[in-house]
Scaffold this active site. Structure first.
Site, mmCIF file in Angstrom:
data_model
loop_
_atom_site.group_PDB
_atom_site.id
_atom_site.type_symbol
_atom_site.label_atom_id
_atom_site.label_comp_id
_atom_site.label_asym_id
_atom_site.label_seq_id
_atom_site.Cartn_x
_atom_site.Cartn_y
_atom_site.Cartn_z
ATOM 1 N N CYS A 110 0.846 -1.208 0.000
ATOM 2 C CA CYS A 110 0.000 0.000 0.000
ATOM 3 C C CYS A 110 0.881 1.258 0.000
ATOM 4 C CB CYS A 110 -0.919 0.010 1.221
ATOM 5 S SG CYS A 110 -1.896 1.511 1.292
ATOM 6 N N LYS A 151 1.580 -9.683 -0.775
ATOM 7 C CA LYS A 151 1.369 -8.813 -1.938
ATOM 8 C C LYS A 151 2.250 -7.586 -1.759
ATOM 9 C CE LYS A 151 -2.030 -6.357 -4.660
ATOM 10 N NZ LYS A 151 -2.015 -4.955 -4.214
HETATM 11 C C1 FMN Z 1 -9.719 1.451 -4.994
HETATM 12 C C2 FMN Z 1 -8.473 0.638 -4.748
HETATM 13 C C3 FMN Z 1 -8.226 0.121 -3.478
HETATM 14 C C4 FMN Z 1 -7.086 -0.661 -3.254
HETATM 15 N N1 FMN Z 1 -6.912 -1.228 -2.013
HETATM 16 C C5 FMN Z 1 -5.900 -2.130 -1.830
HETATM 17 C C6 FMN Z 1 -5.807 -2.892 -0.622
HETATM 18 O O1 FMN Z 1 -6.631 -2.782 0.297
HETATM 19 N N2 FMN Z 1 -4.775 -3.775 -0.526
HETATM 20 C C7 FMN Z 1 -3.851 -3.946 -1.524
HETATM 21 O O2 FMN Z 1 -2.926 -4.773 -1.392
HETATM 22 N N3 FMN Z 1 -3.913 -3.233 -2.657
HETATM 23 C C8 FMN Z 1 -4.939 -2.361 -2.844
HETATM 24 N N4 FMN Z 1 -5.056 -1.725 -4.048
HETATM 25 C C9 FMN Z 1 -4.109 -2.037 -5.135
HETATM 26 C C10 FMN Z 1 -4.665 -3.166 -6.024
HETATM 27 O O3 FMN Z 1 -4.785 -4.366 -5.285
HETATM 28 C C11 FMN Z 1 -3.741 -3.412 -7.230
HETATM 29 O O4 FMN Z 1 -2.456 -3.743 -6.760
HETATM 30 C C12 FMN Z 1 -3.621 -2.201 -8.141
HETATM 31 O O5 FMN Z 1 -4.884 -1.591 -8.354
HETATM 32 C C13 FMN Z 1 -2.993 -2.579 -9.496
HETATM 33 O O6 FMN Z 1 -3.754 -3.569 -10.144
HETATM 34 P P1 FMN Z 1 -4.796 -3.195 -11.340
HETATM 35 O O7 FMN Z 1 -4.028 -2.433 -12.378
HETATM 36 O O8 FMN Z 1 -5.309 -4.508 -11.823
HETATM 37 O O9 FMN Z 1 -5.861 -2.325 -10.719
HETATM 38 C C14 FMN Z 1 -6.162 -0.902 -4.289
HETATM 39 C C15 FMN Z 1 -6.405 -0.356 -5.548
HETATM 40 C C16 FMN Z 1 -7.541 0.390 -5.808
HETATM 41 C C17 FMN Z 1 -7.790 0.938 -7.184
#
Ligand code: FMN
Length: 330
Positions: A102, A141
């Site tokens: 995060c 992660k």
């Molecule tokens: C609205 C939102 C909330 C997220 N909350 C978390 C979370 O609680 N824990 C986490 O490990 N990553 C969180 N992420 C990151 C996502 O898990 C992911 O790593 C990131 O969006 C990239 O993947 P994508 O391109 O498929 O969206 C969040 C992303 C978004 C957009």
């Protein structure tokens, strides 16, 4: 076929990413129905859990039907993390996931989330102790590194594997990048190509088309894809990717009826789970994507996202179905 501990997964599994205020039980259930192979909760504060903060504790809820499900925790204090693990275990998830990715300031300033990428020995120590504390498989992660000049993800992943994690998901950006630029999958492939790695390595970041998923599988050789934003308001993404894997062709997009039905179920499950006020509020962010591309839709979308009354939102769904029932999505 990849495995997380004893959990057997299909070839190139698709994982629903943990997403704050998105990956709640209703949304996870919809994604599971559409083909997500593993789902994760949003991140849950270890400090919140050990203080029995209601906001954190409710996030531990899981439905039987969404298994296998991982509960994700974050923190940087060993004691709190271990107590949090004990609490999480009582909810009986299939996996415990540690958030080391995060990028948000208030999290990294306490060395939690991606903040820990500045202290790899602490990252390894916390992970080792958590693995020892629980019988559940532990996954991590994380991101590529803190910044471009400090990317050591190959070494980090190997050290985490050596202290006992069962899989790793890597978002192809650094903390400094936040969400900017494009995700770089090359360093993730280097992790996978490390001869010493034997646990599954899942890629994450910008998998937003079936073609991108194929690229991650075939060109980068990763073990599966973790999907975040492409699924928000579009749980069909998992099914579309799987169909493309099987046939090389794109599945027709969901019809208006399917979209209205999913939106209705989503809202109803959210209300059943956390009450009308929060249910109505937290489902709002999905509607834009459920109904993306429909011309002259603003009036209806506004009704869905401004009313606090569930009956009004359900009525808006009915109106949409009636007015746009024949709309052909591209
Ligand atoms: C609205 C939102 C909330 C997220 N909350 C978390 C979370 O609680 N824990 C986490 O490990 N990553 C969180 N992420 C990151 C996502 O898990 C992911 O790593 C990131 O969006 C990239 O993947 P994508 O391109 O498929 O969206 C969040 C992303 C978004 C957009």
């Amino acid at each position: 076929m990849p495995k997380i501990g004893n959990i057997e997964l299909p070839d190139f599994p698709l994982l629903l990413a943990p997403m704050e205020d998105v990956s709640d039980p209703p949304f996870r259930k919809l994604c599971k129905e559409q083909g997500a192979d593993v789902v994760y909760t949003e991140f849950i504060s270890s400090e919140g859990l050990i203080r029995d903060a209601a906001k954190s504790v409710i996030k531990l809820d899981i439905y039987e039907k969404e298994r296998p499900v991982g509960i994700q925790i974050f923190g940087a204090e060993l004691d709190s993390m271990l107590q949090a693990v004990d609490i999480v275990e009582k909810s009986n998830p299939d996996i415990i996931d540690i958030n080391f990715g995060c990028p948000v300031k208030k999290v990294v300033s306490k060395n939690a989330g991606a903040g820990i990428l500045r202290d790899i020995p602490l990252m390894v120590k916390l992970t080792e102790e958590i693995v020892k504390r629980t019988k559940l498989p532990v996954t991590v992660k994380t991101r590529l590194g803190w910044d471009q000049s400090s990317i050591k993800i190959v070494e980090v992943a190997e050290r985490l594997q050596d202290v006992g994690i069962e899989a790793i998901s890597i978002h192809g950006r650094t903390r400094v990048q936040m969400y900017k630029g494009e995700a770089d999958w090359k360093p993730i492939a280097e992790v996978k190509n490390n001869q010493r790695m034997h646990i599954p390595v899942f890629g994450n970041g910008d998998v937003d088309t079936p073609e991108a998923a194929v690229k991650m599988r075939d060109e980068y050789g990763l073990d599966g894809a973790m999907i975040g934003r492409a699924s928000i308001g579009y749980p069909w993404f998992f099914k579309e990717v799987k169909h493309y894997f099987k046939t090389g062709e794109h599945l027709a997009p969901p019809t208006m009826q399917e979209r209205v039905e999913a939106a209705r179920r989503h809202l109803q499950m959210a209300i059943d789970w956390k009450g009308e006020k929060l249910g109505v509020f937290e489902t709002r962010r999905h509607y834009t994507n459920y109904f993306k591309g429909i011309p002259h839709f603003k009036e209806y979308r506004m009704k869905m996202v401004t009313s606090d009354d569930a009956a009004d939102v359900f009525a808006a769904f009915d109106e949409v179905q009636e007015k746009f029932g024949d709309y052909q999505f591209a």
